[in-house]
Design an enzyme around this catalytic site. Structure first.
Site, PDB file in Angstrom:
ATOM      1  N   GLU A   1       9.331  -7.340  -7.150  1.00  7.91           N
ATOM      2  CA  GLU A   1      10.502  -6.489  -6.001  1.00  7.91           C
ATOM      3  C   GLU A   1       9.880  -5.602  -5.964  1.00  7.91           C
ATOM      4  O   GLU A   1      11.421  -4.647  -5.726  1.00  7.91           O
ATOM      5  CB  GLU A   1      11.740  -7.117  -7.270  1.00  7.91           C
ATOM      6  CG  GLU A   1      12.046  -8.772  -6.887  1.00  7.91           C
ATOM      7  CD  GLU A   1      12.226  -8.447  -5.303  1.00  7.91           C
ATOM      8  OE1 GLU A   1      12.534  -7.837  -4.700  1.00  7.91           O
ATOM      9  OE2 GLU A   1      12.579 -10.212  -4.412  1.00  7.91           O
TER      10      GLU A   1
HETATM   11  C1  LIG Z   1       5.173 -12.434 -12.411  1.00  8.31           C
HETATM   12  C2  LIG Z   1       4.946 -11.784 -12.085  1.00  8.31           C
HETATM   13  C3  LIG Z   1       6.148 -13.211 -10.943  1.00  8.31           C
HETATM   14  C4  LIG Z   1       5.733 -12.834  -9.828  1.00  8.31           C
HETATM   15  N1  LIG Z   1       6.439 -13.307  -8.623  1.00  8.31           N
HETATM   16  C5  LIG Z   1       6.026 -12.703  -7.357  1.00  8.31           C
HETATM   17  C6  LIG Z   1       6.913 -14.538  -6.026  1.00  8.31           C
HETATM   18  O1  LIG Z   1       7.928 -14.772  -6.703  1.00  8.31           O
HETATM   19  N2  LIG Z   1       6.582 -14.271  -5.154  1.00  8.31           N
HETATM   20  C7  LIG Z   1       5.880 -13.081  -4.677  1.00  8.31           C
HETATM   21  O2  LIG Z   1       6.257 -12.874  -2.864  1.00  8.31           O
HETATM   22  N3  LIG Z   1       5.310 -12.051  -4.983  1.00  8.31           N
HETATM   23  C8  LIG Z   1       5.422 -11.780  -6.806  1.00  8.31           C
HETATM   24  N4  LIG Z   1       4.622 -11.592  -8.094  1.00  8.31           N
HETATM   25  C9  LIG Z   1       4.371 -10.370  -7.013  1.00  8.31           C
HETATM   26  C10 LIG Z   1       4.474  -8.579  -8.132  1.00  8.31           C
HETATM   27  O3  LIG Z   1       5.698  -8.197  -6.808  1.00  8.31           O
HETATM   28  C11 LIG Z   1       3.517  -7.779  -7.594  1.00  8.31           C
HETATM   29  O4  LIG Z   1       3.030  -7.648  -8.712  1.00  8.31           O
HETATM   30  C12 LIG Z   1       3.867  -6.561  -6.770  1.00  8.31           C
HETATM   31  O5  LIG Z   1       4.184  -6.566  -5.815  1.00  8.31           O
HETATM   32  C13 LIG Z   1       3.029  -5.433  -6.953  1.00  8.31           C
HETATM   33  O6  LIG Z   1       1.367  -5.879  -6.357  1.00  8.31           O
HETATM   34  P1  LIG Z   1       0.216  -6.085  -7.485  1.00  8.31           P
HETATM   35  O7  LIG Z   1      -0.256  -7.051  -8.241  1.00  8.31           O
HETATM   36  O8  LIG Z   1      -0.769  -6.282  -6.807  1.00  8.31           O
HETATM   37  O9  LIG Z   1      -0.079  -4.718  -7.641  1.00  8.31           O
HETATM   38  P2  LIG Z   1      -0.924  -3.518  -6.637  1.00  8.31           P
HETATM   39  O10 LIG Z   1       0.472  -3.575  -5.495  1.00  8.31           O
HETATM   40  O11 LIG Z   1      -2.016  -3.417  -6.717  1.00  8.31           O
HETATM   41  O12 LIG Z   1      -0.266  -1.800  -7.005  1.00  8.31           O
HETATM   42  C14 LIG Z   1      -0.495  -1.699  -8.810  1.00  8.31           C
HETATM   43  C15 LIG Z   1      -0.369  -0.213  -9.322  1.00  8.31           C
HETATM   44  O13 LIG Z   1      -0.642   0.540  -7.738  1.00  8.31           O
HETATM   45  C16 LIG Z   1       0.672   1.680  -7.700  1.00  8.31           C
HETATM   46  N5  LIG Z   1       0.419   1.227  -6.092  1.00  8.31           N
HETATM   47  C17 LIG Z   1       0.220   0.018  -5.373  1.00  8.31           C
HETATM   48  N6  LIG Z   1       0.395   1.004  -4.101  1.00  8.31           N
HETATM   49  C18 LIG Z   1       0.523   2.019  -4.462  1.00  8.31           C
HETATM   50  C19 LIG Z   1       0.854   3.527  -3.564  1.00  8.31           C
HETATM   51  N7  LIG Z   1       1.352   3.006  -2.372  1.00  8.31           N
HETATM   52  N8  LIG Z   1       1.133   4.718  -3.493  1.00  8.31           N
HETATM   53  C20 LIG Z   1       1.979   4.894  -5.360  1.00  8.31           C
HETATM   54  N9  LIG Z   1       1.419   3.482  -6.198  1.00  8.31           N
HETATM   55  C21 LIG Z   1       1.049   2.925  -5.709  1.00  8.31           C
HETATM   56  C22 LIG Z   1       1.666   0.426  -7.848  1.00  8.31           C
HETATM   57  O14 LIG Z   1       2.894   0.780  -8.394  1.00  8.31           O
HETATM   58  C23 LIG Z   1       1.053  -0.711  -9.486  1.00  8.31           C
HETATM   59  O15 LIG Z   1       1.478   0.890 -11.064  1.00  8.31           O
HETATM   60  C24 LIG Z   1       5.050 -11.155  -8.662  1.00  8.31           C
HETATM   61  C25 LIG Z   1       4.310 -10.826 -10.145  1.00  8.31           C
HETATM   62  C26 LIG Z   1       4.399 -11.431 -11.372  1.00  8.31           C
HETATM   63  C27 LIG Z   1       3.851 -10.415 -12.575  1.00  8.31           C
END
Ligand SMILES: Cc1cc2nc3c(=O)[nH]c(=O)nc-3n(C[C@H](O)[C@H](O)[C@H](O)COP(=O)(O)OP(=O)(O)OC[C@H]3O[C@@H](n4cnc5c(N)ncnc54)[C@H](O)[C@@H]3O)c2cc1C
Length: 621
Positions: A456
């Site tokens: 989220e």
């Molecule tokens: C158990 C679980 C359940 C989930 N359920 C859902 C679901 O039901 N539906 C759904 O759509 N998604 C879901 N998600 C996805 C979740 O919303 C994402 O994991 C989250 O938005 C982060 O995306 P990412 O994992 O690709 O990390 P990334 O976006 O790659 O981020 C990695 C790190 O980089 C940082 N970062 C990225 N961009 C920036 C920026 N521009 N500036 C500064 N820092 C940055 C982030 O803060 C983070 O610390 C779920 C995830 C998990 C682990």
């Protein structure tokens, strides 16, 4: 926790007063209590006993179906039968027209008992979105069947290459042939793409799964519109349905590519889903059939409409995990004999050992957990009360509630995610080596809670949203309103001898926060201001929580005065258990003494626009 919940709902927020509003007129303080009692009981009977089971028996895929423990199905059925899936909906579609504040409080019992055993919040969020943005038929066919528990729902935003950066979603939606726009269920498209991390994306708990999917419709040049403006929202059912909501017998082209094996929160499946890869061929053709919701290009706007409640929901889940750990470690600390007092009497090795709750350092860890978890609960309830104000208040009050929610929602999501996770770490510490084993529940609470800083919107993204958008929008109107609201509390507390010192400390902290906000933006360069958005988020959160604790303390002082007067007059039973009100005041004292001073360290890098992180070169690591 129930006593605290009742105290916050009744003595502080006065939820019963909501029954004077037409929407809640059929309710009374008693019906609110009945809802809480029912949910507390279902959570105790159908959720709590299976929390460890769903952790150890992870969902597994047998090549055809995803298998979950029977307890998960029983919990889902009991929850659906309670009517909680449609708690907030209109009476005429079978809902209870319950205030959101009471709905959130009732759901808190389930999060405390077993946060992952059912993913009902996703279904409710999905259906609520359709009630706002869907057509009447989409509402009837999809949302109503989710409210009844016959079907469940998901939110499909993330993709392997697009998590925080949703503008980069690559899932495509193409019109599904001639007359596609005339389908009664909504303009019909075929979707192709991969969605990662989808919670509750595959299971057999319900007859159908309704995916809400973000995808891009190519523009006239055949290319997708860049950025978030190109994103649209689609209903993609796992099994196709007709306009009467009956299953047609055709499987849609949505296939499970795999289950993710998580650190915690294992009772809910988490999936990689392939849309439109041809595993199934509805109407003889590959491509997942999806029905447009709202207008093309407005997908993210529709999703964000639901963000306040989704983020308050995540914050509440984090809070209740913090509460569960606090309660477990408190019980343990009362029962575990270890060591002797530091006083002269403690030098007698023949004297019996004392329970660890008598050691100051263990009390510190318990007070910290209490301050984090109970403070977070108060914050979430306050935000939920604002949501009720937004929906049912007088126009001016509704407008103010909307503005306050803008600035408080990032805190409601992030603060419990960080500090109730810390509470879980402290709970492990209170149990010592036993806390680190799977014989006690606290390690699972920590693992379950670790998710909340990630989904989220990650912690970092919440900070960027707060400092980059929420406190500067409308010339800082949200921050100004929050400051005015906090100052009102400061003024009330200044008149209470027991709280006057806290009032001064909070006023000073607020001034520092406002000054640091201005200093961060003094050069107008986003890269300078936002390099320290996370420390800003932390400081902001601690100021908000100090304010919330001062509010709670004011009510505790008032209740203590009333109780003393009552006792003098009638010698009647005290309305609160012994020590209850003193506990609230002590947690408030703890927060002001041990936590609030931390803001200085966070704000100094914000205000000076420290370039240390920003200027660090990759090859210096
Ligand atoms: C158990 C679980 C359940 C989930 N359920 C859902 C679901 O039901 N539906 C759904 O759509 N998604 C879901 N998600 C996805 C979740 O919303 C994402 O994991 C989250 O938005 C982060 O995306 P990412 O994992 O690709 O990390 P990334 O976006 O790659 O981020 C990695 C790190 O980089 C940082 N970062 C990225 N961009 C920036 C920026 N521009 N500036 C500064 N820092 C940055 C982030 O803060 C983070 O610390 C779920 C995830 C998990 C682990």
């Amino acid at each position: 926790m129930r006593t605290t919940l009742d105290f916050l709902l009744q003595d502080w927020l006065n939820v019963a007063s909501l029954t004077t509003r037409p929407r809640f007129a059929d309710h009374s303080a008693d019906t609110f209590t009945q809802v809480l009692d029912t949910c507390e009981k279902i959570a105790r009977d159908k959720f709590a006993p299976f929390n460890r089971l769903v952790d150890t028996e992870e969902p597994r895929f047998d090549g055809e179906k995803v298998i979950l423990p029977q307890a998960t199905k029983d919990a889902w059925d009991a929850y659906a039968a309670s009517g909680m899936l449609s708690a907030a909906q209109d009476h005429d579609i079978g809902g209870m027209q319950l205030p959101y504040t009471v709905e959130l409080a009732a759901n808190a019992f389930f999060s405390r008992a077993s946060v992952s055993i059912n993913a009902s919040l996703l279904s409710v969020g999905n259906a609520n979105l359709l009630m706002v943005h869907g057509t009447p038929l989409q509402q009837q066919v999809f949302a109503h069947n989710e409210f009844s528990g016959r079907w469940s729902g998901t939110m499909c935003l993330s993709e392997p290459q697009a998590g925080s950066s949703l503008s980069d979603v690559a899932t495509r939606a193409l019109p599904d042939g001639e007359g596609h726009e005339l389908d009664p269920l909504g303009p019909r498209y075929r979707l192709k793409g991969n969605k990662m991390w989808i919670s509750a994306g595959e299971h057999e708990l319900t007859d159908n799964i309704i995916h809400l999917v973000l995808a891009k419709i190519p523009g006239p040049d055949g290319k997708p519109v860049a950025g978030t403006r190109g994103i649209s929202l689609f209903i993609v059912p796992k099994k196709l349905v007709d306009a009467q909501g009956q299953l047609t017998g055709q499987r849609n082209d949505v296939a499970l590519a795999g289950l993710n094996h998580k650190c915690g929160w294992r009772g809910t499946t988490n999936t990689l889903l392939n849309f439109g890869e041809g595993k199934f061929t509805p109407d003889g053709q590959a491509g997942a059939v999806g029905y447009l919701v709202g207008r093309p290009g407005e997908g993210l706007r529709c999703m964000f409409h639901m963000m306040n409640e989704a983020r308050i929901g995540v914050g509440t889940a984090a809070t209740m995990l913090g509460m569960a750990g606090y309660e477990a470690s408190l019980d343990y600390a009362k029962a575990r004999p270890q060591g002797r007092p530091i006083t002269a009497a403690g030098k007698d090795a023949a004297a019996p050992q004392v329970p660890i709750i008598q050691h100051a350092d263990v009390k510190r860890m318990l007070l910290a957990q209490k301050a984090y978890a109970e403070g977070a609960l108060a914050l979430e309830l306050y935000c939920a009360r604002l949501v009720d104000e937004l929906h049912t208040g007088e126009p001016a009050a509704a407008k103010e509630a909307a503005l306050l929610l803008e600035v408080l929602t990032p805190i409601a999501k992030s603060w419990p995610s960080e500090w109730c996770l810390e509470a879980n770490s402290l709970a492990i510490q209170v149990l010592g080596g036993y806390g680190y084993t799977r014989d006690f529940p606290v390690e699972q609470y920590w693992r379950d809670n670790r998710l909340n800083m990630i989904h989220e919107g990650t912690h970092g993204i919440q900070g960027l949203d707060l400092l980059g958008r929420k406190v500067v929008m409308d010339s800082g109107a949200g921050l100004k309103l929050l400051a005015t609201t906090i100052t009102r509390t400061v003024n009330r507390a200044a008149g209470q001898p027991a709280l006057a010192e806290h009032a001064t400390a909070l006023a000073t902290a607020l001034d520092k926060l406002v000054a640091a906000t201005q200093a961060a933006w003094a050069t107008g360069r986003p890269e300078e201001a936002l390099a320290n958005a996370t420390p800003y988020l932390q400081a902001f959160g601690h100021v908000v929580l100090a304010w919330i604790w001062l509010e709670v303390a004011l009510v505790a002082v008032q209740a203590a005065t009333q109780a003393a007067t009552q006792a003098a007059v009638s010698r009647g039973a005290a309305p609160h258990p012994a020590g209850f009100l003193q506990g609230k005041l002590q947690a408030c004292r703890y927060f002001f003494a041990y936590e609030l001073p931390k803001i200085d360290a966070w704000l100094v890098v914000v205000a000076s626009r420290s370039a240390i992180c920003r200027e660090t070169q990759e090859d210096w690591f």
